[in-house]
Scaffold this active site. Structure first.
Site, short mmCIF file in Angstrom:
data_model
loop_
_atom_site.label_atom_id
_atom_site.label_comp_id
_atom_site.label_asym_id
_atom_site.label_seq_id
_atom_site.Cartn_x
_atom_site.Cartn_y
_atom_site.Cartn_z
N THR A 208 48.36 14.10 32.70
CA THR A 208 49.59 14.32 33.54
C THR A 208 49.74 13.14 34.34
OG1 THR A 208 50.38 16.07 34.96
CG2 THR A 208 48.27 15.32 35.59
N ASN A 209 50.68 13.45 35.23
CA ASN A 209 51.27 12.13 36.03
C ASN A 209 51.34 12.71 37.26
OD1 ASN A 209 54.09 13.18 36.70
ND2 ASN A 209 53.97 13.12 34.04
#
Ligand code: C5P
Length: 397
Positions: A208-209
């Site tokens: 993810t980020n």
């Protein structure tokens, strides 16, 4: 926005009356002018002084209290209200309002107003589901009242069921939405995406980020408060749900694409605020990958580019989160993805980007000059973006 709005907060005699103190306080913190009207029963549960202290205004409890000579209290309250919110609304006050009874200051004010009315029923489960109460609620809805459905959970009696007062944040959201019904986006449909996508490696791990979802949620709330019908497509963010919008929960870029395609069949604008992963694992392991002796190599493949691939005659807004060459990179995306607007956001700048409450952005447009905005709250940035969307939508008519 609640700033300077006159909110007549009606409180009837349910145990949840104590929660109305929190609502009054939060409305005042948002800049609203809160005038509290309590039924006699409500004053038996919470002292009017509590509300007077929280709102800085006298609390009205009696039809026959002396008022200034020029004013009849219930008429003046009814006239000056931008909105009346009855929190909590008991079965008794609901049935009185449904029948047009006006035998106390609160029901008189309700009968005399032309302002929108929001009610939050809260009572014991059996009273709530009783057909008489439900009939009365239906009557009020048919007359234009906004009814916030009671929540499910533990009730004051100790039993579990429907009848709990919804969260104060939800009630605040519905009040804001109701106040904004005639805004510049009334009748428009807006789809907003938010959060960072999660690309599964195996059943317990994902890529993810740093996106917090705050910017997307701010856009969804602002659009709601300007009268739009909003669909929010969101990854798990941990943020409080946005009341009054249609929320679609997804995790991956692929799921977001499917949701966006479905939601944009009928929309006026798509705002892709989400940080969509550019790459995802080529395969997702069916079982948790076990630790081996050596390293682990993951093969990644491109995710679908949602903004480029989704088709339709709606306004398209993208976000360009960059750490270098902000404007030129954003400009390339504006043309490359066929957008009307791109919001260029230097996520490495102080007070800007992921997780912060503020943002510093430049709005680039297909037609028109770039707008370089100062550091401002994400809500204010959302309003600026929507000003542009609104202008484009007016031009489309
Ligand atoms: O190409 P880049 O990821 O920088 O573009 C950012 C914009 O494109 C954002 O609005 C984002 O939501 C959208 N995007 C997308 N699909 C992707 C990647 C980004 O729609 N796979």
């Amino acid at each position: 926005m609640l700033k300077n709005k006159v909110i007549v907060l009606g409180i009837s005699g349910g145990i949840a009356a104590y929660k109305a103190a929190d609502l009054a306080s939060k409305l005042v913190q948002c800049g609203a002018v809160v005038k509290v009207v309590m039924t006699w029963e409500a004053t038996q549960l919470v002292q009017p002084l509590t509300f007077q202290a929280l709102t800085g205004n006298p609390v009205v409890t009696d039809m026959f209290e002396p008022a200034p000579l020029s004013a009849i209290t219930h008429v003046s309250l009814a006239d000056e209200a931008d909105i009346i919110a009855i929190v909590p609304a008991t079965a008794n006050i609901i049935s009185k309002m449904a029948a047009g009874i006006a035998d106390d200051i609160l029901t008189c004010t309700v009968l005399a107003t032309k302002a929108p009315i929001v009610i939050a029923p809260a009572m014991h489960n059996n009273m709530y589901i009783n057909p008489v109460t439900q009939d009365n609620i239906s009557k009020l809805k048919a007359r234009g009242f906004t009814v916030i459905p009671a929540a499910h959970g533990r009730l004051a009696s100790g039993s579990i069921g429907y009848g709990r007062l919804p969260e104060i944040t939800e009630i605040m959201g519905i009040i804001q939405q109701t106040l904004g019904k005639k805004g510049d986006l009334a009748g428009k449909r807006i789809v907003v995406t938010a959060g960072g996508t999660q690309e599964a490696i195996d059943p317990v791990r994902y890529i993810t980020n740093n996106s917090s979802g705050k910017m997307g949620y701010a856009v969804a709330e602002a659009a709601r408060d300007r009268g739009a019908t909003v669909t929010l497509i969101t990854t798990p963010t941990g943020l409080s749900p946005v009341a009054g919008v249609d929320v679609i929960n997804i995790r991956s870029a692929q799921q977001m694409k499917e949701a966006v395609v479905k939601a944009t069949v009928k929309t006026d604008a798509l705002l892709m605020v989400a940080a969509v992963a550019d790459y995802m694992p080529k395969t997702t392991a069916a079982q948790k990958i076990k630790k081996g002796a050596g390293g682990l190599t993951l093969e990644l493949v491109k995710t679908p580019d949602i903004l480029s691939e989704v088709k339709g005659k709606f306004i398209k807004v993208g976000f360009a989160a960059e750490t270098q060459d902000l404007i030129s990179n954003a400009q390339k995306k504006l043309t490359g993805k066929g957008l009307d607007i791109i919001v260029a956001n230097d996520v490495s700048a102080k007070g800007s980007g992921f997780g912060s409450e503020t943002n510093k952005v430049t709005i680039l447009k297909k037609d028109g000059k770039p707008e370089d905005l100062p550091l401002m709250s994400k809500r204010e940035v959302a309003e600026k973006i929507l000003d542009n969307v609104s202008k484009l939508l007016k031009g489309k008519k």
